[in-house]
Motif scaffolding. Structure first.
Motif, PDB file in Angstrom:
ATOM      1  N   ARG A 149      45.720  19.929  36.139  1.00  0.00           N
ATOM      2  CA  ARG A 149      45.704  21.392  36.158  1.00  0.00           C
ATOM      3  C   ARG A 149      44.770  21.928  35.070  1.00  0.00           C
ATOM      4  N   ILE A 150      43.932  22.885  35.470  1.00  0.00           N
ATOM      5  CA  ILE A 150      42.977  23.505  34.551  1.00  0.00           C
ATOM      6  C   ILE A 150      43.193  25.007  34.542  1.00  0.00           C
ATOM      7  N   LEU A 151      43.227  25.594  33.360  1.00  0.00           N
ATOM      8  CA  LEU A 151      43.317  27.041  33.219  1.00  0.00           C
ATOM      9  C   LEU A 151      41.962  27.579  32.795  1.00  0.00           C
ATOM     10  N   ILE A 152      41.448  28.560  33.548  1.00  0.00           N
ATOM     11  CA  ILE A 152      40.201  29.233  33.213  1.00  0.00           C
ATOM     12  C   ILE A 152      40.522  30.646  32.752  1.00  0.00           C
ATOM     13  N   VAL A 153      40.033  31.021  31.572  1.00  0.00           N
ATOM     14  CA  VAL A 153      40.157  32.404  31.098  1.00  0.00           C
ATOM     15  C   VAL A 153      38.740  32.937  30.964  1.00  0.00           C
ATOM     16  N   GLU A 154      38.335  33.737  31.939  1.00  0.00           N
ATOM     17  CA  GLU A 154      36.956  34.204  32.066  1.00  0.00           C
ATOM     18  C   GLU A 154      36.964  35.575  32.740  1.00  0.00           C
ATOM     19  N   ASP A 155      36.306  36.568  32.127  1.00  0.00           N
ATOM     20  CA  ASP A 155      36.378  37.926  32.663  1.00  0.00           C
ATOM     21  C   ASP A 155      35.247  38.278  33.624  1.00  0.00           C
ATOM     22  N   GLU A 156      34.346  37.359  33.896  1.00  0.00           N
ATOM     23  CA  GLU A 156      33.304  37.599  34.885  1.00  0.00           C
ATOM     24  C   GLU A 156      33.714  36.931  36.200  1.00  0.00           C
ATOM     25  N   PRO A 157      34.116  37.748  37.204  1.00  0.00           N
ATOM     26  CA  PRO A 157      34.626  37.178  38.463  1.00  0.00           C
ATOM     27  C   PRO A 157      33.645  36.219  39.137  1.00  0.00           C
ATOM     28  N   GLY A 158      32.358  36.507  39.048  1.00  0.00           N
ATOM     29  CA  GLY A 158      31.382  35.623  39.675  1.00  0.00           C
ATOM     30  C   GLY A 158      31.443  34.223  39.114  1.00  0.00           C
ATOM     31  N   ILE A 159      31.588  34.121  37.786  1.00  0.00           N
ATOM     32  CA  ILE A 159      31.654  32.812  37.127  1.00  0.00           C
ATOM     33  C   ILE A 159      32.990  32.134  37.412  1.00  0.00           C
ATOM     34  N   SER A 160      34.092  32.881  37.249  1.00  0.00           N
ATOM     35  CA  SER A 160      35.416  32.279  37.435  1.00  0.00           C
ATOM     36  C   SER A 160      35.633  31.812  38.871  1.00  0.00           C
TER      37      SER A 160
ATOM     38  N   ALA B 125      46.903  37.796  29.032  1.00  0.00           N
ATOM     39  CA  ALA B 125      47.499  37.084  30.160  1.00  0.00           C
ATOM     40  C   ALA B 125      47.132  35.601  30.101  1.00  0.00           C
ATOM     41  N   GLY B 126      45.905  35.321  29.654  1.00  0.00           N
ATOM     42  CA  GLY B 126      45.470  33.937  29.554  1.00  0.00           C
ATOM     43  C   GLY B 126      46.300  33.142  28.563  1.00  0.00           C
ATOM     44  N   LEU B 127      46.562  33.727  27.400  1.00  0.00           N
ATOM     45  CA  LEU B 127      47.359  33.027  26.395  1.00  0.00           C
ATOM     46  C   LEU B 127      48.791  32.825  26.881  1.00  0.00           C
ATOM     47  N   LYS B 128      49.368  33.846  27.500  1.00  0.00           N
ATOM     48  CA  LYS B 128      50.736  33.726  28.004  1.00  0.00           C
ATOM     49  C   LYS B 128      50.839  32.589  29.014  1.00  0.00           C
ATOM     50  N   SER B 129      49.870  32.515  29.921  1.00  0.00           N
ATOM     51  CA  SER B 129      49.872  31.455  30.925  1.00  0.00           C
ATOM     52  C   SER B 129      49.675  30.089  30.279  1.00  0.00           C
ATOM     53  N   ALA B 130      48.791  30.025  29.287  1.00  0.00           N
ATOM     54  CA  ALA B 130      48.528  28.755  28.607  1.00  0.00           C
ATOM     55  C   ALA B 130      49.774  28.229  27.911  1.00  0.00           C
TER      56      ALA B 130
ATOM     57  N   GLY C 136      41.373  42.229  25.650  1.00  0.00           N
ATOM     58  CA  GLY C 136      42.577  41.791  24.946  1.00  0.00           C
ATOM     59  C   GLY C 136      42.213  40.783  23.882  1.00  0.00           C
ATOM     60  N   LEU C 137      42.900  39.659  23.876  1.00  0.00           N
ATOM     61  CA  LEU C 137      42.619  38.609  22.902  1.00  0.00           C
ATOM     62  C   LEU C 137      41.289  37.926  23.210  1.00  0.00           C
TER      63      LEU C 137
ATOM     64  N   GLN D 169      43.204  29.438  18.863  1.00  0.00           N
ATOM     65  CA  GLN D 169      43.967  29.255  17.627  1.00  0.00           C
ATOM     66  C   GLN D 169      45.472  29.309  17.888  1.00  0.00           C
ATOM     67  N   ALA D 170      45.913  30.288  18.699  1.00  0.00           N
ATOM     68  CA  ALA D 170      47.344  30.421  18.987  1.00  0.00           C
ATOM     69  C   ALA D 170      47.851  29.242  19.814  1.00  0.00           C
TER      70      ALA D 170
END
Length: 226
Positions: A2-13, A35-40, A56-57, A64-65
């Motif tokens: 499982r991989i989590l991607i946190v990226e705000d450019e929809p084209g890239i994500s 939302a990315g940190l919470k999911s992570a 957001g963050l 770091q968190a």
């Protein structure tokens, strides 16, 4: 995996999600840092791909968190930040690797594989009793006999083997193996469990034990089902 991607450019994500899913990874995407940190922190991920500049963050703050609670999970930055000082800051925040945009997907894919080789989760072979599952060649053996499993059956058996000795809840199995994140009838899992038991001739043994109302656990001991 499982991989989590946190990226705000929809084209890239979207590009990354499609490409990684074609490589048989399970991928979740968030465009917001909070939302990315919470999911992570609440999910079970084998690797994080983080952008730096996020709503957001920031990616640095997420890194770091996350590192305070998860010291082994690999983190790769994907960012347009490209100075030496910024690269050093990203690595010092806890990242394992740092890729500057734009990048080639094949390079990212190889760097992901390197990170998995460097972690315990990159085991190639899992054994329980006389059953052997090899993730490298995608084969399962019972003794010397090769057993043919469908892709989903293989993924489910691998998931149980990776979590041997631990109860795997139905809701988590649906999320991690089927990549379904909404209310769903988990009874489909029973169908696949029964198919695996039948193909591996486990009908009279409880390598795969049903925990009623909760899920399943893969046990090393072989006992008769009462």
């Amino acid at each position: 995996m499982r991989i989590l991607i946190v990226e705000d450019e929809p084209g890239i994500s979207n590009f990354l999600k499609q490409g990684l899913e074609e490589e048989s990874y399970v991928v979740d995407v968030h465009e917001d840092g909070n939302a990315g940190l919470k999911s992570a922190l609440t999910g079970t991920y084998d690797l994080l791909l983080l952008d730096w500049m996020l709503p957001g963050l920031s990616g640095i703050e997420i890194c770091q968190a996350f590192r305070e609670k998860h010291t082994e999970t690999p983190i790769i930055f994907l960012t347009a930040k490209d100075t030496v000082d910024e690269t050093i800051l990203g690595l010092k925040s806890g990242a394992n690797d740092y890729i500057k945009k734009p990048f080639h997907f094949e390079e990212l894919l190889q760097r992901i594989k390197v990170q998995f080789r460097n972690t315990a989760r990159d085991e190639k072979e899992f054994k329980i009793g006389d059953i052997t599952l090899n993730t490298g060649n995608h084969k399962v053996f019972k003794g010397s006999e090769e057993i043919s499993l469908t892709q989903k059956e293989f993924a489910l058996l691998e998931y149980l083997m990776r979590h041997k000795g631990h109860v795997c809840e139905r809701t988590q199995i649906i999320k991690d193996v089927w990549d379904i994140h909404f209310e769903y009838n988990t009874g489909v899992i029973d169908v696949y469990i029964n198919a695996i038991r039948k193909k591996l001739q486990l009908n009279e043994t409880n390598y795969i034990e049903t925990i009623r109302g909760i899920g399943y656990i893969l046990n090393e001991t072989q006992e008769k089902i009462k």
